[in-house]
Design an enzyme around this catalytic site. Structure first.
Site, PDB file in Angstrom:
ATOM      1  N   CYS A  41      49.956  45.108  47.164  1.00 38.77           N
ATOM      2  CA  CYS A  41      50.554  44.066  46.322  1.00 38.77           C
ATOM      3  C   CYS A  41      49.529  42.975  46.001  1.00 38.77           C
ATOM      4  CB  CYS A  41      51.778  43.508  47.050  1.00 38.77           C
ATOM      5  SG  CYS A  41      52.332  41.881  46.530  1.00 38.77           S
ATOM      6  N   CYS A  60      50.477  39.366  46.698  1.00 42.77           N
ATOM      7  CA  CYS A  60      50.494  39.125  48.153  1.00 42.77           C
ATOM      8  C   CYS A  60      49.091  38.778  48.645  1.00 42.77           C
ATOM      9  CB  CYS A  60      50.965  40.366  48.906  1.00 42.77           C
ATOM     10  SG  CYS A  60      52.663  40.850  48.558  1.00 42.77           S
TER      11      CYS A  60
END
Ligand SMILES: [Zn+2]
Length: 147
Positions: free
Chosen positions: A68, A71
């Site tokens: 991600c 993230c």
């Protein structure tokens, strides 16, 4: 003198720490790892559940995954927020790719997601990547009166 229970993020041992010692970077009585030094540590399924259930200090969990992008972008911001919030709040990470069962129990629909827990229950959650100041504000607003 009040003492607080803190789950060691390394070995999972529940430690009792005197409240006034929190500022002095207490270490786990079993494995010697710091319990509350403002550094973000990774939880596994066991320590995740234990810390949420047992800890006397609020816990902010960053649910993330290595694939991600947002993230990974937020990680340094989360680390800064963790420094700002220590020792009153512990900031930890949970890898949802390694622990999909934990993510599903926590009802994580998208990542990154921040969930603030206090004394066994969820207090609030915040979705999406955020800068450090917003993360710290989110925690302080939701713990008004506790810190
Ligand atoms: Zn330990």
């Amino acid at each position: 003198m009040t003492s607080v229970k803190l789950t060691c993020t390394s070995c999972g041992q529940i430690n009792r720490v005197a409240g006034e010692r929190l500022e002095q970077r207490p270490k786990c009585g079993i494995c010697g790892e710091p319990l509350d030094d403002g550094k973000v540590r990774e939880l596994d399924a066991k320590s995740h559940d234990k810390a949420i259930r047992s800890d006397d200090l609020p816990l902010l969990v960053d649910y993330w995954a290595p694939w991600c992008g947002p993230c990974r972008m937020m990680a340094p911001e989360f680390a800064k927020a963790a420094q700002a919030l220590a020792p009153d709040v512990r900031c930890v990470k949970l890898n949802t790719q390694d622990h999909p069962d934990v993510a599903s129990r926590a009802k994580i629909m998208g990542i990154p997601a921040l969930v603030l827990y206090d004394r066994g229950r969820e207090v609030a959650r915040l979705a999406g990547a955020r800068p450090a100041a917003q993360i710290a504000d989110f925690v302080r607003q939701n713990l008004a009166g506790r810190m």
